[in-house]
Design a protein around this motif. Structure first.
Motif, PDB file in Angstrom:
ATOM      1  N   PRO A  34       0.827  -1.207   0.000  1.00  0.00           N
ATOM      2  CA  PRO A  34       0.000   0.000   0.000  1.00  0.00           C
ATOM      3  C   PRO A  34       0.861   1.257   0.000  1.00  0.00           C
ATOM      4  O   PRO A  34       1.902   1.320   0.668  1.00  0.00           O
ATOM      5  N   VAL A  35       0.413   2.247  -0.745  1.00  0.00           N
ATOM      6  CA  VAL A  35       1.141   3.502  -0.905  1.00  0.00           C
ATOM      7  C   VAL A  35       0.645   4.559   0.075  1.00  0.00           C
ATOM      8  O   VAL A  35       1.422   5.355   0.583  1.00  0.00           O
ATOM      9  N   ARG A  93      -5.342  11.732   5.544  1.00  0.00           N
ATOM     10  CA  ARG A  93      -4.270  10.840   5.108  1.00  0.00           C
ATOM     11  C   ARG A  93      -3.311  10.682   6.280  1.00  0.00           C
ATOM     12  O   ARG A  93      -2.941  11.640   6.926  1.00  0.00           O
ATOM     13  N   ASP A  94      -2.912   9.441   6.541  1.00  0.00           N
ATOM     14  CA  ASP A  94      -1.930   9.168   7.591  1.00  0.00           C
ATOM     15  C   ASP A  94      -0.554   9.519   7.038  1.00  0.00           C
ATOM     16  O   ASP A  94       0.016   8.755   6.256  1.00  0.00           O
ATOM     17  N   ILE A  95      -0.036  10.686   7.421  1.00  0.00           N
ATOM     18  CA  ILE A  95       1.227  11.159   6.846  1.00  0.00           C
ATOM     19  C   ILE A  95       2.432  10.336   7.302  1.00  0.00           C
ATOM     20  O   ILE A  95       3.479  10.384   6.688  1.00  0.00           O
ATOM     21  N   GLY A  96       2.273   9.546   8.353  1.00  0.00           N
ATOM     22  CA  GLY A  96       3.370   8.710   8.828  1.00  0.00           C
ATOM     23  C   GLY A  96       3.323   7.283   8.326  1.00  0.00           C
ATOM     24  O   GLY A  96       4.179   6.472   8.666  1.00  0.00           O
ATOM     25  N   PHE A  97       2.348   6.971   7.500  1.00  0.00           N
ATOM     26  CA  PHE A  97       2.181   5.590   7.051  1.00  0.00           C
ATOM     27  C   PHE A  97       3.227   5.204   6.009  1.00  0.00           C
ATOM     28  O   PHE A  97       3.453   5.921   5.044  1.00  0.00           O
ATOM     29  N   SER A  98       3.832   4.066   6.223  1.00  0.00           N
ATOM     30  CA  SER A  98       4.694   3.440   5.215  1.00  0.00           C
ATOM     31  C   SER A  98       4.771   1.962   5.547  1.00  0.00           C
ATOM     32  O   SER A  98       4.662   1.563   6.708  1.00  0.00           O
ATOM     33  N   THR A  99       4.937   1.174   4.522  1.00  0.00           N
ATOM     34  CA  THR A  99       5.025  -0.269   4.715  1.00  0.00           C
ATOM     35  C   THR A  99       5.754  -0.890   3.536  1.00  0.00           C
ATOM     36  O   THR A  99       5.766  -0.322   2.439  1.00  0.00           O
ATOM     37  N   ILE A 100       6.350  -2.035   3.786  1.00  0.00           N
ATOM     38  CA  ILE A 100       6.969  -2.810   2.712  1.00  0.00           C
ATOM     39  C   ILE A 100       6.188  -4.096   2.466  1.00  0.00           C
ATOM     40  O   ILE A 100       6.521  -4.868   1.586  1.00  0.00           O
ATOM     41  N   VAL A 101       5.128  -4.309   3.230  1.00  0.00           N
ATOM     42  CA  VAL A 101       4.325  -5.525   3.146  1.00  0.00           C
ATOM     43  C   VAL A 101       3.285  -5.387   2.035  1.00  0.00           C
ATOM     44  O   VAL A 101       2.615  -4.361   1.924  1.00  0.00           O
TER      45      VAL A 101
END
Length: 144
Positions: A34-35, A93-101
């Motif tokens: 997810p982006v 928007r969750d500005i801290g969201f990041s994932t590699i999954v």
């Protein structure tokens, strides 16, 4: 709040193009992470997006309206932007969201856990866990 920055817009479009190309060529469809994450600051609704279609409005991803059954599908950016909540709040928007999954792992985990929020705590624990080191051969060149 701007729901999609130009950078997020570009990544979502690249993912959509890769998916479209895979469908046209009959190759394995990509399963990107997810982006972007959108959420209702006053409720349980949460959306994770991986693609933005050519119309510039239709997103593909994982939607969780807070009823315990997150599902993959399409949702509208303009509809999210048009939601008006109490106290003058809107979808954020969750500005801290990041994932590699990958999205498929998010979807499976969210379905099992009952929500994207519960899945997030599980996935982030896994992502932040230290990777165990493999033992090294104490005598290089002497292996058997």
């Amino acid at each position: 709040m701007i729901l999609l920055t130009p950078e997020l817009h570009a990544v979502l479009r690249v993912n959509a193009a890769a998916h479209r190309d895979a469908m046209q060529t009959g190759t394995h469809e990509p399963d990107p992470a997810p982006v972007v994450k959108f959420f209702n600051p006053l409720g349980a609704a949460t959306w994770l997006a991986t693609e933005l279609y050519d119309d510039g409005d239709t997103l593909f991803g994982l939607a969780d309206l807070g009823f315990g059954c997150p599902e993959l599908g399409c949702f509208s950016l303009s509809e999210l932007a048009g939601i008006r909540l109490s106290f003058g709040l809107q979808i954020e928007r969750d500005i801290g969201f990041s994932t590699i999954v990958s999205l498929s792992v998010w979807a499976d985990t969210a379905r099992r856990a009952g929500s994207i929020s519960q899945a997030q705590s599980i996935i982030w624990r896994i992502e932040s866990a230290p990777v165990p080191e493999l033992p090294t051969d104490p005598k290089p060149g002497k292996g058997g």
